[in-house]
Design a protein around this motif. Structure first.
Motif, PDB file in Angstrom:
ATOM      1  N   LYS A 199      -0.174   3.387   4.094  1.00 15.04           N
ATOM      2  CA  LYS A 199      -0.975   2.499   4.945  1.00 15.04           C
ATOM      3  C   LYS A 199      -2.118   1.874   4.135  1.00 15.04           C
ATOM      4  O   LYS A 199      -2.565   2.436   3.134  1.00 15.04           O
ATOM      5  N   ILE A 200      -2.590   0.729   4.592  1.00 18.88           N
ATOM      6  CA  ILE A 200      -3.754   0.083   3.952  1.00 18.88           C
ATOM      7  C   ILE A 200      -4.976   0.952   4.238  1.00 18.88           C
ATOM      8  O   ILE A 200      -5.271   1.245   5.409  1.00 18.88           O
ATOM      9  N   PRO A 201      -5.690   1.414   3.186  1.00 24.04           N
ATOM     10  CA  PRO A 201      -6.699   2.450   3.418  1.00 24.04           C
ATOM     11  C   PRO A 201      -8.124   1.944   3.694  1.00 24.04           C
ATOM     12  O   PRO A 201      -9.045   2.741   3.760  1.00 24.04           O
ATOM     13  N   PHE A 202      -8.317   0.621   3.871  1.00 24.82           N
ATOM     14  CA  PHE A 202      -9.679   0.104   4.099  1.00 24.82           C
ATOM     15  C   PHE A 202      -9.602  -1.337   4.602  1.00 24.82           C
ATOM     16  O   PHE A 202      -8.544  -1.972   4.581  1.00 24.82           O
ATOM     17  N   GLY A 203     -10.780  -1.847   5.018  1.00 22.89           N
ATOM     18  CA  GLY A 203     -10.876  -3.257   5.408  1.00 22.89           C
ATOM     19  C   GLY A 203     -10.397  -3.524   6.820  1.00 22.89           C
ATOM     20  O   GLY A 203     -10.093  -2.602   7.586  1.00 22.89           O
ATOM     21  N   GLN A 204     -10.286  -4.812   7.149  1.00 26.36           N
ATOM     22  CA  GLN A 204      -9.954  -5.177   8.534  1.00 26.36           C
ATOM     23  C   GLN A 204      -8.506  -4.831   8.901  1.00 26.36           C
ATOM     24  O   GLN A 204      -8.155  -4.779  10.080  1.00 26.36           O
ATOM     25  N   HIS A 205      -7.645  -4.580   7.882  1.00 32.31           N
ATOM     26  CA  HIS A 205      -6.253  -4.191   8.156  1.00 32.31           C
ATOM     27  C   HIS A 205      -6.063  -2.680   8.037  1.00 32.31           C
ATOM     28  O   HIS A 205      -4.931  -2.207   7.922  1.00 32.31           O
ATOM     29  N   TYR A 206      -7.160  -1.949   8.039  1.00 30.29           N
ATOM     30  CA  TYR A 206      -7.121  -0.480   7.885  1.00 30.29           C
ATOM     31  C   TYR A 206      -6.086   0.140   8.818  1.00 30.29           C
ATOM     32  O   TYR A 206      -6.067  -0.125  10.020  1.00 30.29           O
ATOM     33  N   GLY A 207      -5.194   0.957   8.238  1.00 28.52           N
ATOM     34  CA  GLY A 207      -4.193   1.667   9.035  1.00 28.52           C
ATOM     35  C   GLY A 207      -2.885   0.916   9.211  1.00 28.52           C
ATOM     36  O   GLY A 207      -1.891   1.497   9.651  1.00 28.52           O
ATOM     37  N   ALA A 208      -2.852  -0.377   8.834  1.00 27.14           N
ATOM     38  CA  ALA A 208      -1.596  -1.144   8.928  1.00 27.14           C
ATOM     39  C   ALA A 208      -0.696  -0.788   7.741  1.00 27.14           C
ATOM     40  O   ALA A 208      -1.176  -0.313   6.707  1.00 27.14           O
ATOM     41  N   PRO A 209       0.629  -1.009   7.848  1.00 31.00           N
ATOM     42  CA  PRO A 209       1.514  -0.719   6.702  1.00 31.00           C
ATOM     43  C   PRO A 209       1.104  -1.543   5.479  1.00 31.00           C
ATOM     44  O   PRO A 209       0.742  -2.722   5.603  1.00 31.00           O
TER      45      PRO A 209
ATOM     46  N   SER B 123     -10.153   0.927  -8.197  1.00 29.10           N
ATOM     47  CA  SER B 123     -10.414   0.112  -6.999  1.00 29.10           C
ATOM     48  C   SER B 123      -9.168  -0.671  -6.596  1.00 29.10           C
ATOM     49  O   SER B 123      -8.843  -0.793  -5.408  1.00 29.10           O
ATOM     50  N   LEU B 124      -8.461  -1.221  -7.611  1.00 25.05           N
ATOM     51  CA  LEU B 124      -7.241  -1.983  -7.329  1.00 25.05           C
ATOM     52  C   LEU B 124      -6.087  -1.061  -6.932  1.00 25.05           C
ATOM     53  O   LEU B 124      -5.174  -1.476  -6.218  1.00 25.05           O
ATOM     54  N   ALA B 125      -6.132   0.205  -7.412  1.00 23.13           N
ATOM     55  CA  ALA B 125      -5.092   1.169  -7.039  1.00 23.13           C
ATOM     56  C   ALA B 125      -5.143   1.495  -5.540  1.00 23.13           C
ATOM     57  O   ALA B 125      -4.182   2.026  -4.983  1.00 23.13           O
ATOM     58  N   GLN B 126      -6.279   1.167  -4.895  1.00 22.23           N
ATOM     59  CA  GLN B 126      -6.401   1.381  -3.444  1.00 22.23           C
ATOM     60  C   GLN B 126      -5.805   0.219  -2.654  1.00 22.23           C
ATOM     61  O   GLN B 126      -5.713   0.270  -1.427  1.00 22.23           O
ATOM     62  N   SER B 127      -5.418  -0.856  -3.348  1.00 23.00           N
ATOM     63  CA  SER B 127      -5.075  -2.118  -2.696  1.00 23.00           C
ATOM     64  C   SER B 127      -4.006  -1.983  -1.621  1.00 23.00           C
ATOM     65  O   SER B 127      -3.045  -1.214  -1.764  1.00 23.00           O
ATOM     66  N   GLY B 128      -4.175  -2.785  -0.571  1.00 22.91           N
ATOM     67  CA  GLY B 128      -3.145  -2.862   0.465  1.00 22.91           C
ATOM     68  C   GLY B 128      -1.891  -3.561  -0.024  1.00 22.91           C
ATOM     69  O   GLY B 128      -0.832  -3.441   0.596  1.00 22.91           O
ATOM     70  N   PHE B 129      -1.987  -4.324  -1.138  1.00 25.87           N
ATOM     71  CA  PHE B 129      -0.798  -4.937  -1.750  1.00 25.87           C
ATOM     72  C   PHE B 129      -0.155  -3.871  -2.629  1.00 25.87           C
ATOM     73  O   PHE B 129      -0.627  -3.574  -3.715  1.00 25.87           O
ATOM     74  N   ASP B 130       0.919  -3.280  -2.138  1.00 25.36           N
ATOM     75  CA  ASP B 130       1.456  -2.049  -2.717  1.00 25.36           C
ATOM     76  C   ASP B 130       1.907  -2.187  -4.184  1.00 25.36           C
ATOM     77  O   ASP B 130       1.640  -1.280  -4.981  1.00 25.36           O
ATOM     78  N   PRO B 131       2.572  -3.283  -4.572  1.00 25.25           N
ATOM     79  CA  PRO B 131       2.959  -3.391  -5.984  1.00 25.25           C
ATOM     80  C   PRO B 131       1.757  -3.347  -6.934  1.00 25.25           C
ATOM     81  O   PRO B 131       1.838  -2.765  -8.021  1.00 25.25           O
ATOM     82  N   LEU B 132       0.632  -3.932  -6.537  1.00 27.29           N
ATOM     83  CA  LEU B 132      -0.576  -3.872  -7.365  1.00 27.29           C
ATOM     84  C   LEU B 132      -1.112  -2.443  -7.411  1.00 27.29           C
ATOM     85  O   LEU B 132      -1.485  -1.927  -8.482  1.00 27.29           O
TER      86      LEU B 132
END
Length: 481
Positions: A90-100, A224-233
């Motif tokens: 899941k996206i671990p932060f920001g306005q999309h927190y908790g979304a896939p 910081s980028l390893a936390q990204s909601g963009f999974d390939p990054l």
């Protein structure tokens, strides 16, 4: 997480299924000759034919993912390696927190993501360019091998970013990938994008400071980028972090060994006062005050890499779920930061004060604070080395307002202890705090190559243990005749 073995059947080793992704494979194969040309022009000067004992990833399992062997650097198998995919991440932060987590680039964040990837990508070849002459003055074959290992891994990190550009950003990505091979560190017309990556690395003390301080900034950015909601990054950066750890090891142990040798030489010669610089230098070692000046320089340059303390760009990237905080998932808060504050050092009426700012816009400041704490742990270990020898001296990080070119303190003059000074005082005393030309000339005079296995230059102590547990006289580099 499952172990993913690396496919070595294509020209580009990978664990991302390039054999099934013909379009991206073709694009990377077309980029490959330009990369090799760049490597031959701007990679380690004079050692392209040497056989170097290098490690290569054979899997991306954190427990023992690498194997070691002799290879010529242009034949090194650079590749595209991502950490294993986490099921249901899941996206671990920001306005999309908790979304896939996203497996494709979200359209509204395309430009922001591309810029972050390009900036990260640009730092990788830059450091190879900065370090290309170091092989010729290596203090030992062990150290020579270390700089070459760092160089090939920076090259692989460039591949990692280029893969993301080629796969996810179409024509724009291909153009950006080509540009990454056009810019040059320190070039007047086409410099690298960030200031610290246009600075010269003239000697091994500079290299070890760079790998300790500037690669540590790289660690913080990658975390910081390893936390990204963009999974390939996220997956790309998580694997890069396993390699980045070695770069900081090279820096920390390189400085530690230099300190050790200086303190031992002082003790052997009966010199008690570290400030007797001429006497210490006459022993063929680097005096402690000069090392402190180098530390001041590299730490302050690295702080600039974090950007402005208060930043809407950083807030937007966090809010979008693109770039998080250091170890985001371990922080106990709402991971949205809509109402939180964070203390920021600012200039208020000419005085340095802590001011509470919205935590969302203070993301850079928080990351920089985490970086400073991480640097301090390394300094504590260096100070223990000095302490054990009985020399009375202590290394300290300079104040964050010292010698800054970006952010709150860029137009401000302060001493390493944070005392405000006027321009005239700064100009008069700067050589007390930063390396002078005389300091640089002295360090340069020590940079004589040592290429006999098991032997070390006068100014640096041998390591406690060899790479891959090799014996002290192991021939890490077989220099071409």
């Amino acid at each position: 997480m499952t172990v993913q073995n690396v496919d070595y059947s294509t020209k580009i080793p990978n664990n991302v299924g390039l054999t099934e992704d013909r379009q991206v494979l073709r694009a990377l194969e077309q980029w490959h000759p330009g990369f090799i040309n760049w490597w031959m022009d701007m990679g380690p000067n004079g050692f392209q034919e040497a056989l170097v004992y290098l490690r290569t990833a054979v899997s991306v399992d954190p427990k023992g993912w690498a194997k070691f062997d002799y290879v010529k650097m242009p034949d090194y198998r650079w590749g595209v390696l991502l950490a294993p995919q986490e099921e249901g991440r899941k996206i671990p932060f920001g306005q999309h927190y908790g979304a896939p987590a996203w497996q494709e680039v979200p359209g509204e964040y395309r430009a922001m993501l591309r810029r972050l990837i390009v900036i990260q990508g640009d730092t990788e070849p830059a450091s190879v360019e900065q370090q290309r002459h170091l092989g010729k003055t290596a203090p030992s074959l062990y150290d020579m091998r270390n700089v070459f290992q760092v160089n090939v891994e920076e090259g692989r990190h460039l591949w990692a970013m280029v893969y993301l550009l080629q796969k996810y950003f179409g024509r724009d990505g291909r153009e950006e990938a080509a540009e990454l091979l056009q810019r040059r560190s320190g070039d007047a017309d086409k410099p690298r994008m960030l200031g610290a990556f246009n600075e010269a690395t003239p000697d091994w003390l500079s290299f070890h400071m760079f790998t300790f301080f500037t690669d540590r900034d790289g660690k913080m950015q990658l975390e910081s980028l390893a936390q990204s909601g963009f999974d390939p990054l996220s997956r790309t950066c998580r694997f890069m972090l396993t390699e980045e750890a070695h770069h900081m090891f090279v820096g920390e142990t390189g400085i530690g060994r230099t300190l050790q040798r200086t303190c031992e030489a002082m003790k052997e010669a009966g010199i008690e006062d570290p400030n007797e610089i001429d006497k210490v230098r006459a022993l063929g070692v680097i005096d402690l005050p000069t090392m402190k000046k180098k530390l001041n320089l590299h730490y302050s340059l690295s702080l600039d890499l974090f950007g402005s303390e208060v930043s809407t760009n950083a807030a937007n990237a966090f809010n979008a779920g693109i770039k998080g905080r250091f170890q985001e998932t371990k922080i106990e808060d709402d991971h949205r930061l809509e109402n939180a504050t964070y203390p920021v050092l600012k200039l208020v009426n000419g005085e340095i004060r802590r001011v509470d700012e919205p935590a969302l816009t203070a993301i850079n400041m928080r990351l920089r604070d985490d970086y400073t704490a991480d640097c301090q742990r390394g300094l504590d270990r260096w100070n223990k080395i000095i302490e054990r020898t009985g020399v009375q001296y202590k290394l300290e990080l300079p104040h964050v307002a010292f010698h800054r070119h970006i952010g709150e303190f860029k137009e401000f003059q302060a001493t390493p202890d944070g005392t405000t000074v006027n321009e005239a005082t700064w100009n008069r005393d700067r050589d007390k705090w930063l390396p002078s030309k005389n300091d640089g000339d002295f360090i340069q005079s020590l940079m004589k190559p040592v290429t006999e296995p098991g032997k070390f230059a006068s100014w640096i102590a041998p390591p406690r243990v060899g790479i891959d547990n090799k014996p002290g006289d192991f021939e890490y580099v077989k220099i071409a005749a």
